[in-house]
Design a protein around this motif. Structure first.
Motif, PDB file in Angstrom:
ATOM      1  N   TYR A  43       0.888  -1.173  -0.072  1.00 50.66           N
ATOM      2  CA  TYR A  43      -0.083   0.055  -0.031  1.00 50.66           C
ATOM      3  C   TYR A  43       1.010   1.262  -0.128  1.00 50.66           C
ATOM      4  CZ  TYR A  43      -3.963  -3.122   0.794  1.00 50.66           C
ATOM      5  OH  TYR A  43      -4.737  -4.199   0.945  1.00 50.66           O
ATOM      6  N   SER A  44       2.187   1.058  -0.411  1.00 51.24           N
ATOM      7  CA  SER A  44       2.929   2.366  -0.355  1.00 51.24           C
ATOM      8  C   SER A  44       2.670   3.257  -1.413  1.00 51.24           C
ATOM      9  CB  SER A  44       4.414   1.897  -0.356  1.00 51.24           C
ATOM     10  OG  SER A  44       4.879   1.139   0.504  1.00 51.24           O
ATOM     11  N   THR A  45       2.600   4.406  -1.026  1.00 52.70           N
ATOM     12  CA  THR A  45       2.288   5.596  -1.946  1.00 52.70           C
ATOM     13  C   THR A  45       3.280   6.837  -1.896  1.00 52.70           C
ATOM     14  OG1 THR A  45       0.406   6.441  -0.687  1.00 52.70           O
ATOM     15  CG2 THR A  45      -0.147   4.840  -2.399  1.00 52.70           C
ATOM     16  N   ASN A  46       3.189   7.552  -2.784  1.00 53.68           N
ATOM     17  CA  ASN A  46       4.133   8.645  -2.525  1.00 53.68           C
ATOM     18  C   ASN A  46       3.300  10.025  -3.493  1.00 53.68           C
ATOM     19  OD1 ASN A  46       6.342  10.376  -4.283  1.00 53.68           O
ATOM     20  ND2 ASN A  46       7.217  10.078  -2.378  1.00 53.68           N
ATOM     21  N   TYR A  47       3.457  11.021  -2.851  1.00 51.41           N
ATOM     22  CA  TYR A  47       2.595  12.150  -3.591  1.00 51.41           C
ATOM     23  C   TYR A  47       3.837  13.324  -3.658  1.00 51.41           C
ATOM     24  CZ  TYR A  47      -1.568   9.985  -3.244  1.00 51.41           C
ATOM     25  OH  TYR A  47      -2.693   8.889  -3.212  1.00 51.41           O
ATOM     26  N   ALA A  48       3.700  14.342  -4.752  1.00 57.01           N
ATOM     27  CA  ALA A  48       4.484  15.396  -4.677  1.00 57.01           C
ATOM     28  C   ALA A  48       3.717  16.401  -3.775  1.00 57.01           C
ATOM     29  CB  ALA A  48       4.425  15.824  -6.124  1.00 57.01           C
ATOM     30  N   ASP A  49       4.452  17.228  -3.250  1.00 57.07           N
ATOM     31  CA  ASP A  49       3.693  18.077  -2.482  1.00 57.07           C
ATOM     32  C   ASP A  49       2.833  19.042  -2.839  1.00 57.07           C
ATOM     33  OD1 ASP A  49       6.916  18.996  -0.643  1.00 57.07           O
ATOM     34  OD2 ASP A  49       5.518  17.262  -0.325  1.00 57.07           O
ATOM     35  N   SER A  50       2.924  19.285  -4.475  1.00 58.07           N
ATOM     36  CA  SER A  50       1.973  20.066  -4.935  1.00 58.07           C
ATOM     37  C   SER A  50       0.596  19.654  -5.068  1.00 58.07           C
ATOM     38  CB  SER A  50       2.710  20.605  -6.266  1.00 58.07           C
ATOM     39  OG  SER A  50       2.776  19.583  -7.031  1.00 58.07           O
TER      40      SER A  50
END
Length: 124
Positions: A56-63
């Motif tokens: 379930y690992s996710t990553n998002y740009a701050d924007s």
């Protein structure tokens, strides 16, 4: 033929929503990390979000944090990007790509497969 195909782009007003899809054919996404990237006219490509198809690992740009949500459907071999509260600066061609290494997705480097992109235009 191994390919990723994006869909769901279009024209939307500021504050609106779109859902992008990234469907894989010719291979299963299960061993991969799938990411969304975008490139606006005259700008470099930037990473938007990544998701592991195994965890379930996710990553998002701050924007985009708090506005975009990445999700997966292993049965459909598809990854989605729900984009809410869209801003004019979110416009661009959105690409999905796959890698077996999470950090590569975050960095946007050495991805194994790339789609051809779908255009998102945010304008009133």
């Amino acid at each position: 033929q191994l390919q990723l195909v994006e869909s769901g782009g279009g024209l939307v007003q500021p504050g609106g929503s779109l859902r992008l899809s990234c469907a894989a054919s010719g291979f299963t996404l299960r061993p991969y990390v799938v990411g969304w990237f975008r490139q606006a006219p005259g700008k470099e490509r930037e990473g938007v979000s990544c998701i592991s198809m195994n965890t379930y690992s996710t990553n998002y740009a701050d924007s985009v944090k708090g506005r975009f949500t990445i999700s997966r459907d292993n049965a459909k071999n598809t990854v989605y990007l729900q984009m809410n509260s869209l801003k004019p600066e979110d416009r661009g061609v959105y690409y999905c790509a796959a890698s077996t290494v999470f950090r590569r997705c975050v960095a946007g480097d050495e991805m194994d497969y790339w789609g051809k992109g779908t255009l998102v235009t945010v304008s009133s």
